[in-house]
Scaffold this motif. Structure first.
Motif, PDB file in Angstrom:
ATOM      1  N   LEU A   1     -14.926   5.232  35.603  1.00 24.61           N
ATOM      2  CA  LEU A   1     -13.902   4.246  35.937  1.00 24.61           C
ATOM      3  C   LEU A   1     -12.549   4.659  35.378  1.00 24.61           C
ATOM      4  N   LEU A   2     -12.529   5.228  34.177  1.00 22.64           N
ATOM      5  CA  LEU A   2     -11.279   5.689  33.581  1.00 22.64           C
ATOM      6  C   LEU A   2     -10.605   6.731  34.468  1.00 22.64           C
ATOM      7  N   ALA A   3     -11.388   7.543  35.137  1.00 22.92           N
ATOM      8  CA  ALA A   3     -10.817   8.612  35.957  1.00 22.92           C
ATOM      9  C   ALA A   3     -10.128   8.095  37.208  1.00 22.92           C
ATOM     10  N   VAL A   4     -10.522   6.895  37.683  1.00 27.18           N
ATOM     11  CA  VAL A   4     -10.023   6.459  38.990  1.00 27.18           C
ATOM     12  C   VAL A   4      -9.205   5.169  38.966  1.00 27.18           C
ATOM     13  N   ASP A   5      -9.378   4.333  37.937  1.00 23.32           N
ATOM     14  CA  ASP A   5      -8.695   3.034  37.967  1.00 23.32           C
ATOM     15  C   ASP A   5      -8.375   2.581  36.547  1.00 23.32           C
ATOM     16  N   TRP A   6      -7.157   2.868  36.111  1.00 23.29           N
ATOM     17  CA  TRP A   6      -6.733   2.566  34.734  1.00 23.29           C
ATOM     18  C   TRP A   6      -6.699   1.062  34.464  1.00 23.29           C
ATOM     19  N   GLU A   7      -6.208   0.286  35.422  1.00 24.55           N
ATOM     20  CA  GLU A   7      -6.101  -1.153  35.207  1.00 24.55           C
ATOM     21  C   GLU A   7      -7.489  -1.774  35.035  1.00 24.55           C
ATOM     22  N   LEU A   8      -8.417  -1.431  35.925  1.00 26.07           N
ATOM     23  CA  LEU A   8      -9.756  -1.993  35.839  1.00 26.07           C
ATOM     24  C   LEU A   8     -10.496  -1.468  34.612  1.00 26.07           C
TER      25      LEU A   8
END
Length: 226
Positions: A80-87
């Motif tokens: 998730l860190l790799a694709v969506d910083w906000e989430l």
């Protein structure tokens, strides 16, 4: 975490230098370190290198080798860190506070986003994934307490057992609960475990000849690693 976003080095060695700077500033007084999560790696390295500066080491939900933390939940968080910083920031916050928290979660999420950039978080996590301090663990001579709550699925109890078994004479406190944050849930059990651990040291000191006064400092680096 709020002093500078784009730093050239956020390795364990660099974090140890931060600890050295703070502790050296205090003069010859011995200190106690309370080290949660990734900051436990820096505290372990510091304890192995500077046993003369520490009176106690309390490690909270940490480990000696990051590859041992490869649970499905943490692997998913990494993707998730790799694709969506906000989430990612929101998910990280709720994993720390619990999903029922509203205002607290929003505030912590804002602090995460303000305290570190997306790029630096990726660099930091990437570096931490390669850390293996298992060779240093037998060298630690500081009285050490490893504290872990049993109900945290993404950080298994086996991590705490392994860490405590590798540090000479380390104490292991397994507590009930599902929240990884020490100031939430059954905080009384956390404080009691630490108080009892420090009390053992006081009893030993009372039985020995006087050697001067000591001041205890708790250093919480959690903020600087998020």
């Amino acid at each position: 975490g709020l002093s500078e976003h784009d730093i050239s080095d956020c390795s364990v060695d660099c974090l140890v230098l931060d600890l050295e700077a703070v502790i050296d500033r205090l003069g010859p007084t011995k200190v106690a370190l309370f080290a949660p999560f990734y900051s436990g790696l820096a505290a372990i390295a510091y304890a192995a290198q500077h046993p003369e500066r520490l009176s106690h080491l309390v490690v909270w939900h940490s480990w000696g080798r990051t590859s041992d933390t490869s649970t499905p939940q943490l692997r998913g968080l990494g993707r998730l860190l790799a694709v969506d910083w906000e989430l990612y920031a929101e998910t990280l916050t709720h994993s720390m506070l619990g999903w029922s928290k509203g205002r607290q979660a929003r505030q912590m999420t804002a602090n995460v986003r303000e305290g570190v950039s997306h790029q630096m978080m990726q660099v930091f996590i990437g570096l931490m994934r390669r850390v293996d301090l298992t060779e240093l663990l037998p060298r630690i001579r500081t009285p050490t307490l490893v504290v872990h709550r049993r109900g945290i699925s993404w950080l298994p109890v086996s991590l705490a057992r392994s860490l405590a078994s590798r540090i000479p004479d380390a104490r292991l406190a397994l507590l009930e609960g599902t929240l990884p944050t020490p100031y939430l849930g059954d905080t009384e059990a956390v404080l009691q475990a630490i108080d009892e651990f420090f009390g053992e040291g006081e009893e030993a000191a009372a039985a020995a000849p006087p050697s001067g006064l000591a001041t205890i400092l708790f250093t919480d680096m959690e903020g600087s690693t998020t």
